[in-house]
Design a protein around this motif. Sequence first.
Motif, PDB file in Angstrom:
ATOM      1  N   ARG A 161      -7.007   6.849   7.933  1.00  0.00           N
ATOM      2  CA  ARG A 161      -7.188   6.943   6.476  1.00  0.00           C
ATOM      3  C   ARG A 161      -6.347   8.054   5.851  1.00  0.00           C
ATOM      4  O   ARG A 161      -5.689   7.853   4.821  1.00  0.00           O
ATOM      5  N   TYR A 195      -5.912   1.538  11.931  1.00  0.00           N
ATOM      6  CA  TYR A 195      -6.941   2.472  12.361  1.00  0.00           C
ATOM      7  C   TYR A 195      -6.344   3.585  13.221  1.00  0.00           C
ATOM      8  O   TYR A 195      -5.391   3.369  13.970  1.00  0.00           O
ATOM      9  N   GLN A 255      -3.625   7.244   3.075  1.00  0.00           N
ATOM     10  CA  GLN A 255      -3.857   7.675   1.688  1.00  0.00           C
ATOM     11  C   GLN A 255      -2.800   8.683   1.235  1.00  0.00           C
ATOM     12  O   GLN A 255      -2.356   8.654   0.088  1.00  0.00           O
ATOM     13  N   PRO A 291      -9.980   2.923   0.358  1.00  0.00           N
ATOM     14  CA  PRO A 291     -10.417   3.032   1.752  1.00  0.00           C
ATOM     15  C   PRO A 291      -9.456   2.308   2.704  1.00  0.00           C
ATOM     16  O   PRO A 291      -8.792   1.342   2.307  1.00  0.00           O
ATOM     17  N   LEU A 292      -9.417   2.761   3.937  1.00  0.00           N
ATOM     18  CA  LEU A 292      -8.493   2.185   4.910  1.00  0.00           C
ATOM     19  C   LEU A 292      -8.700   0.683   5.077  1.00  0.00           C
ATOM     20  O   LEU A 292      -7.744  -0.075   5.240  1.00  0.00           O
TER      21      LEU A 292
END
Length: 190
Positions: A124, A160, A128, A136-137
């Motif tokens: 994340r 991830y 971001q 959000p991821l």
Amino acid sequence: MSALGWPELEAAVTSCVACPLHLERRRTVFGTGARDADWLVIGEAPGANEDRQGEPFVGRAGRLLNAMLHAIGLAREEVFITNTVKCRPPGNRDPQPAESGRCGPYLDRQIELLAPRVILAAGRIAAQTLLETDAPLARLRGREHSCLRGGRRVPVVATYHPAYLLRKPIDKRAAWEDLCLARSIAARAS
Ligand code: URA
């Protein structure tokens, strides 16, 4: 920063005192790998092992990252691996926006110098930071984005973080899809 070559940029990181993270670091973690790589992998921040060794992704998460790269036919040495910040945040907390902001020009210059065919943003924080979003991821992964660096649009795939995948192996399938997407982007004619 925009005039620095690789050796000068690495020296600037090594002696950096631009934010308080320098106070507790043992080593800066500039990044490792081929400086003409097609792939740039960006993680979050150095942890304790990385701070000791001066190299990104050397702990358990690093071994999983190596395995993920291997699964798509890439050796660790063939890609360039770095983080959004080059010094370890105390206690492995998330880097604060001010810290990422001070460190950002180093990452930006690395992207310019490397001019990769694809960036894999691992986790994340990396996604971001790179895409300048709070999304959000789960909403960022699974599709192609891009970021503009040095007047060049660079494709970005978010996925991830390997440390998350160690805790949640069920999401490895989605990470595999992300890796395949990044591989297809890197393989396409530019
Ligand atoms: N996690 C990261 O995001 N980066 C590292 O270098 C190590 C662990």
